[in-house]
Design an enzyme around this catalytic site. Sequence first.
Site, PDB file in Angstrom:
ATOM      1  N   ARG A  50       0.853  -1.197   0.000  1.00  0.00           N
ATOM      2  CA  ARG A  50       0.000   0.000   0.000  1.00  0.00           C
ATOM      3  C   ARG A  50       0.889   1.248   0.000  1.00  0.00           C
ATOM      4  NH1 ARG A  50      -4.420  -1.809   4.634  1.00  0.00           N
ATOM      5  NH2 ARG A  50      -5.240  -3.631   3.517  1.00  0.00           N
ATOM      6  N   ASP A  52       2.179   4.899  -0.098  1.00  0.00           N
ATOM      7  CA  ASP A  52       1.514   6.114   0.367  1.00  0.00           C
ATOM      8  C   ASP A  52       1.403   7.158  -0.735  1.00  0.00           C
ATOM      9  OD1 ASP A  52       1.223   5.091   2.931  1.00  0.00           O
ATOM     10  OD2 ASP A  52       3.144   5.889   3.616  1.00  0.00           O
ATOM     11  N   ARG A 198      10.909   5.893   5.482  1.00  0.00           N
ATOM     12  CA  ARG A 198      11.074   7.355   5.480  1.00  0.00           C
ATOM     13  C   ARG A 198      11.632   7.872   6.805  1.00  0.00           C
ATOM     14  NH1 ARG A 198       5.246   9.091   3.588  1.00  0.00           N
ATOM     15  NH2 ARG A 198       6.050  11.179   4.105  1.00  0.00           N
TER      16      ARG A 198
END
Length: 245
Positions: A50, A52, A198
Site C-alpha cells: 500500500r 503512500d 522514510r
Amino acid sequence: MRNIKIVLEYDGTNYAGWQRQKNALSIQQVVEEALYKLTKERITVIGAGRTDSGVHARGQVANFFTASRIPAERFSFALNSVLPPDIRVLESQEVSHEFHARYSAKAKQYRYSICMRPHAPAIARNYYYHVPDILDVEAMNAAAKYIIGTHDFKAFQSAGSGVKNTVRTVYEAYWVWEPPCYLHFHIKGNGFLYNMVRILVGTFIEIGRHRMLESDMKRILESGDRDKAGPTVPAHGLCLEKVYY
C-alpha cells in the site's frame, strides 16, 4: 474465473497512494476503472504494497480475478491502452488461484533517492528529496549495518498505525552515491511498518550531518521510542522497486 498477476510501474505524484480512498484518487481505483472498461466486470485489484500518497513504484505487483477471455499476456497491452501515461503495466500472466499479491510476498525492496547539492532539482523534483548539505555517506553506511537482521522497529513507525507486531527482518540496507550529487538508499525486508523507510532515511540524514552518531542508530532501535529517531522525510523520494515471491 482466472487469476491474473500484473507488474506495474507508476509515478505516484498525482495520486493518494495505492489503496482506494473515499475522497481522493488512488492507483488502485484507476486500474480497477480501466479493467471495467475492458471487461465490464467490477474487479477488485489486490496490491502487494500500500504505497503512500506521492510514493512511486517500478515493480508493484497486483492480482485480480476475471472471467474475461482476454489472453493473460495481452492484459498489459489492453490496460495500457486505457490507463493514463503515469501508470503502466509492464507484464501480465495467469497464475494459480492460490496466488495473492500481498500475502504470497516474501520480501519487498525499496529505494529512497536524495539530491545532495545547494539548489533543488527542477527536472527530477518529483523523484529526489533535496538535501543542501554534503552528507557523510560512510557514516550512514556504518549506521545501516545496525538495522540488518530481525529487530523491533517500533521507534521507526509513525503514530496512527494499528499494527501490533512491530518486529521485522531487514535483509539488505545500504547507501550508494551516484555522481555528481545523487544518493540512493536501498533496503530489502520481509515487511515494513507505516513510514518505516522514510523515518529510517530521516535518521540516516541526521547521522550524515553529524547531528547523531553512527551508534545512535542501535540506541534508537533498542529504545523503541519514535521521539528519539529522525524526522519523516517526504514521500516523493521513495520508490517500491521489487516484490519477491
